[in-house]
Design a protein around this motif. Structure first.
Motif, short mmCIF file in Angstrom:
data_model
loop_
_atom_site.label_atom_id
_atom_site.label_comp_id
_atom_site.label_asym_id
_atom_site.label_seq_id
_atom_site.Cartn_x
_atom_site.Cartn_y
_atom_site.Cartn_z
N ASN A 1 0.85 -1.10 0.01
CA ASN A 1 0.00 -0.08 -0.14
C ASN A 1 0.90 1.12 0.12
N PHE A 2 0.90 1.88 -1.15
CA PHE A 2 2.01 3.10 -1.25
C PHE A 2 1.48 4.47 -0.84
N ASN A 3 -0.02 4.22 -0.30
CA ASN A 3 -0.45 5.40 0.11
C ASN A 3 -0.52 6.55 -0.98
N LEU A 4 -0.82 6.21 -1.93
CA LEU A 4 -0.79 7.31 -3.24
C LEU A 4 -2.07 7.84 -3.59
N ARG A 5 -2.96 6.88 -3.26
CA ARG A 5 -4.51 7.30 -3.79
C ARG A 5 -5.64 7.15 -2.96
N GLY A 6 -5.09 7.71 -1.84
CA GLY A 6 -6.12 7.61 -0.64
C GLY A 6 -7.18 6.44 -0.59
N ALA A 7 -8.09 6.77 -0.57
CA ALA A 7 -9.21 5.57 -0.28
C ALA A 7 -9.08 4.37 -1.27
N GLU A 8 -8.64 4.88 -2.67
CA GLU A 8 -8.52 3.91 -3.29
C GLU A 8 -7.40 2.75 -3.16
N SER A 9 -6.37 3.39 -2.52
CA SER A 9 -5.35 2.33 -1.97
C SER A 9 -5.77 1.50 -0.90
N ASP A 10 -6.42 2.27 0.09
CA ASP A 10 -7.06 1.14 1.22
C ASP A 10 -8.04 0.31 0.48
N ALA A 11 -8.55 0.58 -0.44
CA ALA A 11 -9.66 -0.29 -1.10
C ALA A 11 -8.96 -1.44 -1.77
N ASP A 12 -7.78 -1.37 -2.39
CA ASP A 12 -6.80 -2.37 -3.01
C ASP A 12 -6.43 -3.33 -1.87
N GLU A 13 -6.15 -2.70 -0.66
CA GLU A 13 -5.63 -3.53 0.59
C GLU A 13 -6.81 -4.27 0.82
N ALA A 14 -7.83 -3.53 1.04
CA ALA A 14 -8.98 -4.57 1.59
C ALA A 14 -9.12 -5.73 0.76
N PHE A 15 -9.55 -5.41 -0.59
CA PHE A 15 -9.68 -6.37 -1.73
C PHE A 15 -8.62 -7.47 -1.71
N VAL A 16 -7.30 -7.19 -1.23
CA VAL A 16 -6.33 -8.35 -1.24
C VAL A 16 -6.48 -9.26 -0.27
N LEU A 17 -6.79 -8.51 0.95
CA LEU A 17 -7.12 -9.19 2.34
C LEU A 17 -8.10 -10.36 2.07
N GLN A 18 -9.22 -9.83 1.48
CA GLN A 18 -10.46 -10.76 1.16
C GLN A 18 -10.08 -11.74 0.11
N LEU A 19 -9.36 -11.71 -0.72
CA LEU A 19 -8.86 -12.47 -1.82
C LEU A 19 -8.01 -13.55 -0.96
N ALA A 20 -7.22 -13.24 -0.24
CA ALA A 20 -6.44 -14.14 0.53
C ALA A 20 -7.29 -14.87 1.35
#
Length: 436
Positions: A51-70
């Motif tokens: 999470n490079f913290n470059l796109r605000g909420a979108e970056s956090d959404a990517d992180e949440a998506f990966v956690l759910q995928l795992a």
């Protein structure tokens, strides 16, 4: 696609079976498909997300998506957050370069600490084409046109033979969800301009573009292999390695059919860019030099001398107090030992009359005008003349350190002691000084 992927792994990357694999996953199409494919093949995969913290909420959404995928795939997952903009500012590099450095440094640290055998990334044929075109537009040698390597150390790119279109068709057919990165739509970056504006036109002109590109890459890689073999043979003839110094024989280089081409191949791993200036060194006066961001090439009589540039090297004098036993220096450890008798001296070990020393001693690099009384000789000699007589290269001279008592030379470190401090019949206190 699953069958094709399975065949590719079995044929070209069979070492992945049974290995512990760390899969770099952003949440985008490419890496998500790779995660699903590896999971279906029962490969031992763990996920790693930045999470490079470059796109605000979108970056956090990517992180949440990966956690759910795992969780859905029942895979181990590692998440790391970075202050990318701060890192880029501190290092004086672009955001893209900062993200790349942070990402790969973390992947390799994880792999080393947790004993992963390989790091998987989801680069595919379209990525390879984009990289080829970027290198082509910026100017490059053959190695810049041979594409992204499928295996490079611990890095493995299993999707390299597959196009993005193939991945998307597979994802849609398997009802695989992924995250869209809004920054991919921006044409601020050259890669995105190529992806959205140039490559679609090329594909319209030639629907077989990607297949033909892969053939071209294969041919260029074959050519690079031939060059590599030739360079190995040339290195044996023109290159000499001595300690930390690499020397190129100028006379032998100039006999080659194309010295500039050979110099490029011999030096392209050392970050040089001024190739015309490097060729000019072959006929330049001794002392001329060319710098890269990390190395220096110096003309010294019959040789070009390659050395690493240490921008953080401490050139100031080192103070040595009476009673000091061990001094850390840029060239090794300097040891002082009170002894009763002397044995044979060497270039790394001398014996001096302790009563002649006046502390504190000083250790520094030699300077123009320095002189000493060479042990075993009558009279003084300038160090510059001594170096000339000893046939020291310009690079060797730069790395000479002198031990001083007040302003009097005691030892040209690793070369010759000063006669004024020698042990004689009247000496009662002896100090052995040596370099380790």
């Amino acid at each position: 696609m699953l069958k094709a992927f399975q065949n590719h792994i079995a044929t070209h990357l069979d070492m992945l079976y049974g290995s512990r694999l760390l899969l770099a996953i952003s949440g985008g199409l490419d890496s998500v498909v790779l995660a699903h494919l590896c999971h279906k093949l029962n490969l031992k995969v763990s996920l790693a997300h930045c999470n490079f913290n470059l796109r605000g909420a979108e970056s956090d959404a990517d992180e949440a998506f990966v956690l759910q995928l795992a969780e859905d795939l029942e895979l181990e997952v590692f998440i790391e957050c970075f202050e990318t903009e701060l890192y880029a500012k501190e290092e004086g590099i672009s955001i893209q370069m900062a993200a790349r450095d942070l990402r790969y440094n973390w992947f390799h640290d994880l792999a080393e600490k947790l004993n992963f055998d390989y790091i998987l990334t989801a680069h595919h044929t379209d990525d390879n084409l984009e990289t080829f075109l970027i290198n082509l537009t910026r100017g490059t040698g053959l190695e810049g046109l041979t594409g992204i390597p499928e295996v490079s150390g611990k890095l493995v790119r299993p999707l390299l033979p597959f196009s993005r279109e193939t991945l998307e068709v597979y994802a849609i057919g398997e009802d695989i969800q992924w995250q869209e990165d809004s920054s991919n739509a921006s044409k601020k970056y050259l890669r995105n301009k190529l992806r959205h504006d140039i490559i679609p036109i090329l594909k319209q002109m030639n629907p077989q573009l990607l297949q033909n590109f892969q053939t071209t890459i294969s041919n260029l890689q074959d050519s690079q292999d031939l060059i590599d073999d030739r360079i190995v043979n040339i290195q044996k003839k023109v290159v000499e390695v001595e300690k930390d110094q690499i020397r190129f024989n100028i006379k032998k280089l100039k006999k080659l059919s194309n010295p500039k081409a050979y110099l490029y191949q011999l030096l392209n791993g050392f970050n040089f860019t001024a190739w015309d200036d490097i060729v000019d060194l072959l006929d330049a006066q001794s002392g001329k030099q060319v710098f890269s961001s990390s190395h220096r090439l110096l003309k010294d009589r019959e040789f070009l001398l390659l050395s690493e540039v240490d921008s953080e090297a401490d050139e100031t004098a080192i103070t040595i107090l009476k009673g000091d036993k061990e001094i850390t220096t840029p060239f090794g450890t300097l040891l002082f030992d009170q002894v009763d008798t002397i044995s044979e001296t060497s270039k790394d070990q001398i014996y001096v009359d302790a009563d002649q020393l006046k502390f504190p001693l000083a250790l520094r690099k030699w300077q123009e005008g320095d002189l000493f009384y060479p042990l075993g000789m009558k009279g003084k000699k300038k160090l510059s003349k001594y170096f000339k007589d000893e046939k020291l290269s310009l690079l060797d001279k730069e790395n000479v350190w002198i031990l001083f008592s007040e302003d009097v030379a005691v030892w040209v470190i690793g070369r010759r002691a000063d006669d004024r401090f020698k042990v004689n019949a009247h000496t009662t206190n002896i100090i052995k000084i040596e370099v380790h």
